[in-house]
Enzyme design. Structure first.
Site, PDB file in Angstrom:
ATOM      1  N   HIS A 173      22.458  -3.925   7.015  1.00 47.94           N
ATOM      2  CA  HIS A 173      22.402  -5.021   7.977  1.00 47.94           C
ATOM      3  C   HIS A 173      23.227  -6.211   7.476  1.00 47.94           C
ATOM      4  O   HIS A 173      23.077  -6.626   6.338  1.00 47.94           O
ATOM      5  CB  HIS A 173      20.947  -5.435   8.198  1.00 47.94           C
ATOM      6  CG  HIS A 173      20.770  -6.441   9.272  1.00 47.94           C
ATOM      7  ND1 HIS A 173      19.862  -7.455   9.172  1.00 47.94           N
ATOM      8  CD2 HIS A 173      21.397  -6.607  10.474  1.00 47.94           C
ATOM      9  CE1 HIS A 173      19.917  -8.200  10.268  1.00 47.94           C
ATOM     10  NE2 HIS A 173      20.852  -7.701  11.066  1.00 47.94           N
ATOM     11  N   ASP A 229      45.408  -4.924  12.461  1.00 50.86           N
ATOM     12  CA  ASP A 229      46.716  -4.419  12.864  1.00 50.86           C
ATOM     13  C   ASP A 229      47.514  -4.044  11.615  1.00 50.86           C
ATOM     14  O   ASP A 229      47.042  -4.210  10.486  1.00 50.86           O
ATOM     15  CB  ASP A 229      47.443  -5.442  13.740  1.00 50.86           C
ATOM     16  CG  ASP A 229      47.696  -6.780  13.061  1.00 50.86           C
ATOM     17  OD1 ASP A 229      47.806  -6.835  11.812  1.00 50.86           O
ATOM     18  OD2 ASP A 229      47.804  -7.789  13.782  1.00 50.86           O
ATOM     19  N   HIS A 260      43.157 -18.098  12.389  1.00 51.47           N
ATOM     20  CA  HIS A 260      43.697 -16.908  11.728  1.00 51.47           C
ATOM     21  C   HIS A 260      43.639 -17.059  10.205  1.00 51.47           C
ATOM     22  O   HIS A 260      43.343 -16.087   9.496  1.00 51.47           O
ATOM     23  CB  HIS A 260      45.131 -16.653  12.195  1.00 51.47           C
ATOM     24  CG  HIS A 260      45.713 -15.384  11.668  1.00 51.47           C
ATOM     25  ND1 HIS A 260      45.163 -14.145  11.924  1.00 51.47           N
ATOM     26  CD2 HIS A 260      46.804 -15.156  10.884  1.00 51.47           C
ATOM     27  CE1 HIS A 260      45.889 -13.207  11.326  1.00 51.47           C
ATOM     28  NE2 HIS A 260      46.886 -13.798  10.688  1.00 51.47           N
ATOM     29  N   TYR A 263      47.876 -10.436  15.989  1.00 56.35           N
ATOM     30  CA  TYR A 263      46.492 -10.891  15.843  1.00 56.35           C
ATOM     31  C   TYR A 263      45.450  -9.880  16.311  1.00 56.35           C
ATOM     32  O   TYR A 263      44.302 -10.251  16.582  1.00 56.35           O
ATOM     33  CB  TYR A 263      46.274 -12.233  16.553  1.00 56.35           C
ATOM     34  CG  TYR A 263      47.204 -13.314  16.061  1.00 56.35           C
ATOM     35  CD1 TYR A 263      46.990 -13.933  14.832  1.00 56.35           C
ATOM     36  CD2 TYR A 263      48.309 -13.700  16.811  1.00 56.35           C
ATOM     37  CE1 TYR A 263      47.851 -14.919  14.371  1.00 56.35           C
ATOM     38  CE2 TYR A 263      49.179 -14.683  16.365  1.00 56.35           C
ATOM     39  CZ  TYR A 263      48.943 -15.285  15.145  1.00 56.35           C
ATOM     40  OH  TYR A 263      49.796 -16.261  14.685  1.00 56.35           O
ATOM     41  N   ALA A 264      45.805  -8.617  16.391  1.00 55.75           N
ATOM     42  CA  ALA A 264      44.858  -7.572  16.806  1.00 55.75           C
ATOM     43  C   ALA A 264      43.978  -7.199  15.614  1.00 55.75           C
ATOM     44  O   ALA A 264      44.175  -6.174  14.956  1.00 55.75           O
ATOM     45  CB  ALA A 264      45.598  -6.363  17.355  1.00 55.75           C
ATOM     46  N   ASN A 265      43.025  -8.069  15.344  1.00 56.70           N
ATOM     47  CA  ASN A 265      42.133  -7.924  14.197  1.00 56.70           C
ATOM     48  C   ASN A 265      40.724  -8.320  14.614  1.00 56.70           C
ATOM     49  O   ASN A 265      40.545  -9.238  15.415  1.00 56.70           O
ATOM     50  CB  ASN A 265      42.568  -8.850  13.053  1.00 56.70           C
ATOM     51  CG  ASN A 265      44.031  -8.708  12.706  1.00 56.70           C
ATOM     52  OD1 ASN A 265      44.477  -7.638  12.314  1.00 56.70           O
ATOM     53  ND2 ASN A 265      44.790  -9.783  12.852  1.00 56.70           N
TER      54      ASN A 265
END
Length: 139
Positions: A20, A28, A106, A128-130
């Site tokens: 948990h 990316d 970012h 920024y595909a994170n």
């Protein structure tokens, strides 16, 4: 051979050992990955596997209670950001639990990856595909 969706042994082990609030970063192809954090590199070529494919597999195999994304993701890559949002909403409906979404810069995101159990690198080439997933509990 394993029957479930997730076949990658490193990723399967990671998901099976999450506690948990443990965190996993899915990123990316360009996000810098700290040396101190375990790297699970799935990238084969540009776009393979995609960010969303990887997100879907992780969501299918684990309980997520919150996510962290960079503010820049929504601003610079709104189409993919919206697709991620839809996946998270679908997961909420499926599991009957809310998934909190937190936005940070970012630069703060890159620092936060230091808290991840692992960073999973995809072949995604969209800026920024994170996302950082924080594990929940199934009960």
């Amino acid at each position: 051979m394993k029957k479930s969706t997730l076949l990658n042994s490193e990723l399967s082990y990671l998901v099976a050992t999450l506690g948990h609030t443990d965190e996993i970063t899915i990123c990316d192809a360009g996000l810098p990955i700290p040396d101190e954090v375990t790297r699970i590199d799935l990238a084969l070529t540009h776009g393979v596997p995609s960010f969303l494919e990887t997100v879907r597999v992780i969501l299918s195999e684990s309980q997520i209670e919150s996510v962290i994304v960079a503010q820049e993701f929504a601003q610079v890559s709104p189409v993919l950001h919206e697709a991620l949002y839809r996946e998270l909403k679908a997961e909420e409906q499926l599991c009957g639990k809310p998934i909190a979404i937190q936005y940070i810069s970012h630069e703060a995101f890159k620092q936060r990856t230091l808290q991840s159990r692992a960073v999973v690198r995809t072949g995604e080439c969209t800026p920024y595909a994170n996302v950082i997933f924080q594990a929940g509990v199934v009960f």
